[in-house]
Write a protein that holds these residues in place. Sequence first.
Motif, PDB file in Angstrom:
ATOM      1  N   TYR A 176       1.989   8.100  34.030  1.00 50.27           N
ATOM      2  CA  TYR A 176       1.038   9.204  33.991  1.00 50.27           C
ATOM      3  C   TYR A 176       1.144   9.995  35.291  1.00 50.27           C
ATOM      4  N   GLY A 177       0.749  11.262  35.218  1.00 54.37           N
ATOM      5  CA  GLY A 177       0.685  12.079  36.416  1.00 54.37           C
ATOM      6  C   GLY A 177       1.995  12.692  36.870  1.00 54.37           C
ATOM      7  N   THR A 178       3.047  12.649  36.056  1.00 50.22           N
ATOM      8  CA  THR A 178       4.360  13.105  36.512  1.00 50.22           C
ATOM      9  C   THR A 178       4.719  14.511  36.046  1.00 50.22           C
ATOM     10  N   GLN A 179       3.930  15.089  35.140  1.00 55.91           N
ATOM     11  CA  GLN A 179       4.295  16.384  34.567  1.00 55.91           C
ATOM     12  C   GLN A 179       3.424  17.534  35.050  1.00 55.91           C
ATOM     13  N   SER A 180       2.199  17.228  35.425  1.00 54.99           N
ATOM     14  CA  SER A 180       1.253  18.281  35.794  1.00 54.99           C
ATOM     15  C   SER A 180       0.397  17.815  36.966  1.00 54.99           C
ATOM     16  N   LYS A 181       0.094  18.740  37.856  1.00 56.50           N
ATOM     17  CA  LYS A 181      -0.694  18.389  39.024  1.00 56.50           C
ATOM     18  C   LYS A 181      -2.161  18.201  38.700  1.00 56.50           C
ATOM     19  N   ASN A 182      -2.643  18.877  37.644  1.00 53.94           N
ATOM     20  CA  ASN A 182      -4.087  18.884  37.383  1.00 53.94           C
ATOM     21  C   ASN A 182      -4.492  18.358  36.014  1.00 53.94           C
ATOM     22  N   SER A 183      -3.549  18.011  35.148  1.00 54.40           N
ATOM     23  CA  SER A 183      -3.887  17.640  33.773  1.00 54.40           C
ATOM     24  C   SER A 183      -4.371  16.199  33.663  1.00 54.40           C
ATOM     25  N   CYS A 184      -5.443  16.019  32.882  1.00 54.23           N
ATOM     26  CA  CYS A 184      -5.925  14.677  32.564  1.00 54.23           C
ATOM     27  C   CYS A 184      -5.323  14.169  31.255  1.00 54.23           C
ATOM     28  N   ALA A 216       3.653  -8.859  14.498  1.00 58.99           N
ATOM     29  CA  ALA A 216       2.316  -8.952  15.062  1.00 58.99           C
ATOM     30  C   ALA A 216       2.049 -10.294  15.729  1.00 58.99           C
ATOM     31  N   ASP A 217       2.849 -11.336  15.397  1.00 61.39           N
ATOM     32  CA  ASP A 217       2.572 -12.672  15.927  1.00 61.39           C
ATOM     33  C   ASP A 217       3.305 -12.944  17.238  1.00 61.39           C
ATOM     34  N   VAL A 218       3.788 -11.901  17.910  1.00 60.35           N
ATOM     35  CA  VAL A 218       4.411 -12.040  19.225  1.00 60.35           C
ATOM     36  C   VAL A 218       3.387 -11.654  20.293  1.00 60.35           C
ATOM     37  N   ALA A 219       3.321 -12.440  21.364  1.00 65.73           N
ATOM     38  CA  ALA A 219       2.388 -12.123  22.447  1.00 65.73           C
ATOM     39  C   ALA A 219       2.719 -10.759  23.035  1.00 65.73           C
ATOM     40  N   LYS A 220       1.671  -9.976  23.315  1.00 68.69           N
ATOM     41  CA  LYS A 220       1.860  -8.608  23.793  1.00 68.69           C
ATOM     42  C   LYS A 220       1.043  -8.400  25.071  1.00 68.69           C
ATOM     43  N   SER A 221       1.688  -7.800  26.066  1.00 67.23           N
ATOM     44  CA  SER A 221       1.035  -7.573  27.354  1.00 67.23           C
ATOM     45  C   SER A 221       1.185  -6.127  27.775  1.00 67.23           C
ATOM     46  N   LEU A 222       0.055  -5.525  28.157  1.00 71.46           N
ATOM     47  CA  LEU A 222       0.057  -4.200  28.764  1.00 71.46           C
ATOM     48  C   LEU A 222      -0.123  -4.414  30.262  1.00 71.46           C
ATOM     49  N   VAL A 223       0.837  -3.951  31.063  1.00 69.24           N
ATOM     50  CA  VAL A 223       0.810  -4.175  32.506  1.00 69.24           C
ATOM     51  C   VAL A 223       0.603  -2.836  33.210  1.00 69.24           C
ATOM     52  N   LEU A 224      -0.601  -2.629  33.745  1.00 70.41           N
ATOM     53  CA  LEU A 224      -0.941  -1.411  34.470  1.00 70.41           C
ATOM     54  C   LEU A 224      -0.650  -1.603  35.955  1.00 70.41           C
ATOM     55  N   ILE A 225       0.110  -0.677  36.540  1.00 68.55           N
ATOM     56  CA  ILE A 225       0.437  -0.713  37.971  1.00 68.55           C
ATOM     57  C   ILE A 225      -0.151   0.546  38.582  1.00 68.55           C
ATOM     58  N   SER A 226      -1.139   0.393  39.467  1.00 67.78           N
ATOM     59  CA  SER A 226      -1.835   1.557  40.003  1.00 67.78           C
ATOM     60  C   SER A 226      -2.155   1.359  41.480  1.00 67.78           C
ATOM     61  N   PRO A 236       9.120 -15.491  23.678  1.00 67.86           N
ATOM     62  CA  PRO A 236       9.298 -14.126  23.175  1.00 67.86           C
ATOM     63  C   PRO A 236       8.014 -13.315  23.345  1.00 67.86           C
ATOM     64  N   SER A 237       8.138 -12.088  23.807  1.00 65.85           N
ATOM     65  CA  SER A 237       6.949 -11.277  24.061  1.00 65.85           C
ATOM     66  C   SER A 237       7.325  -9.803  24.093  1.00 65.85           C
ATOM     67  N   ASP A 238       6.281  -8.966  23.954  1.00 65.68           N
ATOM     68  CA  ASP A 238       6.403  -7.526  24.150  1.00 65.68           C
ATOM     69  C   ASP A 238       5.627  -7.162  25.411  1.00 65.68           C
ATOM     70  N   ILE A 239       6.280  -6.440  26.328  1.00 71.02           N
ATOM     71  CA  ILE A 239       5.639  -6.046  27.582  1.00 71.02           C
ATOM     72  C   ILE A 239       5.782  -4.540  27.743  1.00 71.02           C
ATOM     73  N   LEU A 240       4.644  -3.844  27.857  1.00 74.97           N
ATOM     74  CA  LEU A 240       4.642  -2.404  28.077  1.00 74.97           C
ATOM     75  C   LEU A 240       4.081  -2.134  29.472  1.00 74.97           C
ATOM     76  N   PHE A 241       4.938  -1.647  30.364  1.00 75.37           N
ATOM     77  CA  PHE A 241       4.526  -1.325  31.726  1.00 75.37           C
ATOM     78  C   PHE A 241       3.984   0.108  31.785  1.00 75.37           C
ATOM     79  N   ILE A 242       2.866   0.300  32.498  1.00 77.21           N
ATOM     80  CA  ILE A 242       2.359   1.638  32.820  1.00 77.21           C
ATOM     81  C   ILE A 242       2.486   1.797  34.328  1.00 77.21           C
ATOM     82  N   LEU A 243       3.487   2.550  34.769  1.00 76.45           N
ATOM     83  CA  LEU A 243       3.745   2.716  36.199  1.00 76.45           C
ATOM     84  C   LEU A 243       3.084   3.995  36.705  1.00 76.45           C
ATOM     85  N   ALA A 294      14.250   8.197  37.749  1.00 75.25           N
ATOM     86  CA  ALA A 294      13.981   9.633  37.708  1.00 75.25           C
ATOM     87  C   ALA A 294      12.515   9.975  37.941  1.00 75.25           C
ATOM     88  N   LEU A 295      11.641   8.979  38.033  1.00 76.10           N
ATOM     89  CA  LEU A 295      10.204   9.227  38.101  1.00 76.10           C
ATOM     90  C   LEU A 295       9.820   9.892  39.425  1.00 76.10           C
TER      91      LEU A 295
END
Length: 458
Positions: free
Chosen positions: A69-77, A125-135, A21-28, A99-100
Amino acid sequence: MKALFSATALALLPVTALAAPSDILFILDGSGSMWGQIDNVAKIESAKSTMLKLMDEVPADARIGLMTYGTQSKNSCQDVSVLNAIGSDRGAIKTSIGALRPLGKTPIEKSLVEGIATLAGKEPADVAKSLVLISDGIETCDGDPCAIAAKATDTGVALKVHVVGFNVDDEARNQLECIAKAGGGKYFDAADTNGFTSAMQAVVEVAQAESAPKPVAEEPAGPVVTEFFRDDFDGETLGEVWRVDHASEDNFIVDDGFLTVLSTTFGDFASSEPQNLFTYTGELPKGDWDMEIIYTGEYTTGADRLTMGLRKDQQNYLATGYLGILTGTGCQKTEMRLTKMSKGTADTRNVPFRGTSARGQCYHGFPLENEDWAAVTADHQNKPIKLTLSKRGRDYTSSVELLGFTDADGNPYVRETEKYTSLRAPGVPAFNVDRAKKNYVEGEVLMNIDSFVINKVE
């Protein structure tokens, strides 16, 4: 080559083989460079195709979320979006992927700040959590994503940051490897479409294979912090818990995940009618708590200020204020102030944060000594401020942190005040933005407030 070999080897296993069991948050990555092509196919199309298939292969007991990130504005940080919260329906996530449309910059630091906070606050809180950045490239908003990734190991949960680099050059690969290493995770290099498919399968295997460690001691070693209230200002209007006193509706808006406040007036909690005083009308935790606000500012007037605290009226309050980019005839500085106002009598503790006394007239006490003022200004334009008011018993302190900025030893740069004691609650939670000087100042103060959080501390 080592990371790519590992990804290929793991991909030969069924995705469920090592599942836990785990939580995985993808950043595409949704930046404009994802329209670049490999074998006559845009990278974004290859990424979406692989991600859509992966959603059907990840074990059902894994809770998945999606950011971009980067899908709503051409210049916004500031262009970072949570498309699907952790635990969302797989079909809804697939719809978001389909839709991205890439458009803008690559604010990796800000996406990591939000991703780590999201995972760290997700129960259980006791579940393994992974942040997966794809860049497919490097940070383009002058951030320091490696420093932010290092904070993943200090969240109190089993959280790691893994990174998949898709068709990247050497400079980007070095930064992405640094992010994974700092975040306690693994880096997977994908040179082409087939390599990307293998890397994505491999990163899910790693995330699923890691189980959260069990607590060693029965009693916690330090305070237990539980989120009591959070507002990320994700809607189009303020929530019902907010009341705006002395409102000037043309000078604030809830939009694009921020409460944006504009001010050309002088007047904080000491004013009889502070403009746009945002007052929290909900409950506070019993006992100890931390109240924090995270925001960025344009800092154009030389007297930009945000004040937060407990306010009863003009003559009774306890408030912390952060003044950014203060300039004068002989001083350039930023500082934090904690003020106790009781029956019209005020006492203030000033804490220097960053600055230079090279011109000879600043008071001493800057921990980082004489900094380059251009670097200080640039950091404040690009890195969020976290301002915190803390209650412990009847004592109150405040602290300020510039997120993504570290001291010479690589530690988060945090400054804290000495305490004030208040036998009774000096008011209710509130904050406002103003121009800290009444005379000889021109221009508008603009603050983008990202979140307001109250944590219970036990």
